[in-house]
Motif scaffolding. Structure first.
Motif: not given
Ligand SMILES: Nc1ncnc2c1ncn2[C@@H]1O[C@H](COP(=O)(O)OP(=O)(O)OP(=O)(O)O)[C@@H](O)[C@H]1O
Length: 200
Positions: A18, A187, A43-46, A16
């Motif tokens: 970012r 976590h 960004g771990k899930s990403s 999105s």
């Molecule tokens: N489907 C999506 N569309 C747009 N932005 C997204 C999407 N999924 C995640 N993001 C954005 O990407 C960034 C990273 O998100 P992500 O879920 O990868 O983080 P994370 O490290 O896994 O977080 P958490 O510890 O909360 O699970 C965040 O700013 C989130 O808002």
């Protein structure tokens, strides 16, 4: 240590508009585990979704044994098990039927996979009536079905009681002993001795 099988070079990921991460490089060898840590939104899930081939990398490369990992997505899918935040269960099917679905795709023994996560007593219940921790265990039981070299796990232990987290220890250890690799976003502490940490 064996040579790296999975190699990420200078990965960048946008979500999105970012930039979530850039310039991310790491390598994982057979038997290794990598813990992905970092703040909410780091960004771990990403990264896990990118490694699973579910979202594209904006920059960089991902290699499996030296060859472009994502050029052949069916081959990458066959060597990968991705357990995301969602448990990916069919609510109307029993625990056994949910696993049987995946066993038809990958092979493996449903009874043994149920037992690995202590789900045998719940096998004939529809997934919709399972508690959230039991659903998580059923999602994770897919890992015990049939071998795949690369396990990508997004917060695998969320909702699990202490005994269930402990049950993951032998499952993870057997996978690593057979040359499998684990990348887990978390976590919480996981039973992954000698795991390296990749902080995003
Ligand atoms: N489907 C999506 N569309 C747009 N932005 C997204 C999407 N999924 C995640 N993001 C954005 O990407 C960034 C990273 O998100 P992500 O879920 O990868 O983080 P994370 O490290 O896994 O977080 P958490 O510890 O909360 O699970 C965040 O700013 C989130 O808002």
């Amino acid at each position: 240590m064996e040579a790296a099988l999975l190699e990420a070079r200078e990965l960048a990921c946008w979500r999105s508009e970012r930039l979530v991460f850039a310039g991310l490089s790491f390598a994982v060898s057979p038997g290794e585990a990598l813990l992905l840590t970092g703040a909410n939104g780091a960004g771990k899930s990403s990264l896990l979704r990118l490694l699973a081939g579910l979202i594209p990398a904006a920059e960089g490369s991902l290699a499996w044994d030296g060859a472009d990992c994502l050029a052949d997505l069916p081959a990458h899918g066959a060597r990968t098990r991705y357990i995301g935040h969602q448990d990916a269960l069919k609510p109307a099917l029993t625990a056994r039927e949910n696993l049987s679905f995946f066993a038809r795709l990958w092979g493996g023994e449903v009874a043994a996979a149920l037992e690995a996560l202590d789900l045998t007593p719940l096998a004939e219940l529809p997934a919709r009536v399972l508690s959230s921790g039991q659903k998580r265990r059923l999602a994770l039981a897919r890992l015990a079905l049939a071998p795949a070299r690369l396990w990508l796990l997004d917060e695998p232990s969320v909702g699990l009681d202490a005994a269930s987290v402990a049950r993951l220890g032998p499952l993870f250890a057997a996978h690593r002993a057979a040359g499998g690799m684990i990348l887990a976003a978390t976590h919480l502490p996981l039973p992954l001795p000698d795991a390296r940490e990749l902080r995003l």
